[in-house]
Write an enzyme that holds these catalytic residues in place. Structure first.
Site, short mmCIF file in Angstrom:
data_model
loop_
_atom_site.label_atom_id
_atom_site.label_comp_id
_atom_site.label_asym_id
_atom_site.label_seq_id
_atom_site.Cartn_x
_atom_site.Cartn_y
_atom_site.Cartn_z
N LYS A 180 -10.01 -2.75 5.00
CA LYS A 180 -9.12 -2.13 5.99
C LYS A 180 -9.31 -2.68 7.40
O LYS A 180 -8.45 -2.49 8.25
CB LYS A 180 -9.30 -0.61 5.97
CG LYS A 180 -8.85 0.02 4.68
CD LYS A 180 -7.36 -0.17 4.43
CE LYS A 180 -6.93 0.47 3.13
NZ LYS A 180 -5.49 0.32 2.88
N1 PMP Z 1 -10.20 0.98 -2.34
C1 PMP Z 1 -10.53 1.73 -1.28
C2 PMP Z 1 -11.92 2.25 -1.18
C3 PMP Z 1 -9.58 2.03 -0.30
O1 PMP Z 1 -9.91 2.79 0.77
C4 PMP Z 1 -8.26 1.55 -0.47
C5 PMP Z 1 -7.22 1.90 0.56
N2 PMP Z 1 -6.52 3.10 0.33
C6 PMP Z 1 -7.95 0.77 -1.61
C7 PMP Z 1 -8.95 0.51 -2.50
C8 PMP Z 1 -6.57 0.25 -1.88
O2 PMP Z 1 -6.12 -0.71 -0.97
P1 PMP Z 1 -4.62 -0.72 -0.53
O3 PMP Z 1 -4.39 0.51 0.31
O4 PMP Z 1 -4.46 -1.98 0.27
O5 PMP Z 1 -3.76 -0.69 -1.73
#
Ligand code: PMP
Length: 344
Positions: A48
């Protein structure tokens, strides 16, 4: 003559360019080569950081943000921490509206990174004026010059990964990648990386990992929202109870669902077998790979990149706590795993 100082100008310079690490042990029974993109190497310990930096710098480029302005988001998770970190360095106020379900540890983490945290009641609907969505929206309207990141519905979330994660994977694999496996929450990671990789080679298979209790897989198959798919599950950050516009379902070939229990065991196995202390969704992604291998998805020529989104330290009171695993009943079937503490 004085020697040059070799230092980064701030933590922001360390965002992205995360390593690709070969998996050697957990994948022994499987056909193909397996390479983990370990996002815990970002300074905020998750993928993130990429979207926080990218979305904030896009707002600066468009002249929307000036020093001292405010950035708002609704998350207690990785995105909140990353936005708070980027805000510290760039001199913005960071306001995070979070649900009262969020653990005290998570709220304390955000506060320690200088964020102002609004804790909103969890047991109200999204359109209730007290919900964290509505509180964030209202603060955004009230605070002049504020930016609302809105990661589930922000196309820039996809762009961040199109510009960084995708090209890094292409470069690191020398263009040999055959499969990309990534968890889907907002969908930004998988959609952005996939959009880039498909411009290079349309044959690369893009496989999303979804949770039982989430609507994503069914929506991908039918393009219809089926509320009956929704029920509570434990993995955080993966799957969703709505359809995010930050997911480009057209670039994803298929979704695989994983259980809370198998993902938790696989996250623990990654630490023990590869020395990789990564989070719950990394376990979920690896679990998805095991299931795909069982279904014959890979062969000797497969070069499989798996995205591991964050660091294991965020899950000390969950997946990496034997007590928590026991409470969930996750040791019932395989209680060989609970390691005794040896006291003198
Ligand atoms: N794993 C974790 C620990 C996350 O915080 C997130 C984000 N929501 C994701 C996977 C998935 O990533 P994305 O939001 O880019 O699909």
């Amino acid at each position: 003559m004085k020697q040059e100082i070799k230092a980064y100008s701030s933590v922001l310079e360390l965002i992205g360019n995360t390593p690709l690490i070969r998996l050697n042990n957990i994948t022994k029974p499987l056909k193909g080569e397996f390479l983990a993109k370990v996002e815990a190497f970002n300074p905020g310990h998750s993928t993130k950081d990429r979207i926080a930096l990218y979305i904030i710098e896009e707002a600066e480029r468009k002249g929307i943000l000036k020093p001292g302005d405010t950035i708002i988001e609704t998350t207690s998770g990785n995105t909140g921490f990353s936005i708070a970190m980027v805000s510290v360095i760039k001199g913005y106020e960071c306001i995070l509206a979070v649900s009262s379900k969020s653990s005290k540890d998570k709220i304390d983490m955000l506060k320690s990174m200088g964020a102002k945290v609004y804790v909103c009641p969890a047991n109200v609907s999204a359109d209730d004026s007290r919900s964290y969505y509505q509180v964030a929206k209202r603060l955004h309207e009230e605070i002049k010059g504020s930016v609302y990141i809105n990661q589930y519905f922000n196309e820039l979330n996809i762009d961040a990964h199109f510009k960084t994660t995708g090209p890094e994977i292409w470069e690191q694999t020398g263009g040999q990648i055959t499969h990309l496996i990534a968890c889907s929450g907002t969908g930004g990671t998988i959609s952005g990386a996939a959009r880039f990789l498909k411009t290079k080679n349309a044959d690369i298979k893009i496989i999303g990992i979804d949770a039982y209790g989430s609507v994503l897989q069914k929506y991908h198959e039918t393009r219809e929202f089926d509320a009956e798919e929704i029920y509570p599950y434990r993995i955080e950050g993966l799957g969703k109870n709505l359809i995010p516009t930050a997911t480009d379902f057209d670039v994803i070939d298929k979704f695989v669902k994983v259980t809370d229990e198998s993902s938790a065991h696989t996250a623990r196995e990654l630490a023990r077998s590869e020395g990789l202390f990564v989070g719950y969704t990394s376990g979920a992604a690896m679990q998805g790979v095991k299931q795909l291998a069982e279904d014959g998805e890979f062969d000797e020529n497969s070069k499989v990149v798996i995205i591991f989104p964050d660091h294991g330290s965020r899950y000390m009171s969950k997946v990496f706590s034997d007590d928590w695993m026991n409470e969930q009943g996750f040791f019932d079937s395989q209680n060989i795993e609970a390691k005794e503490t040896i006291e003198y």
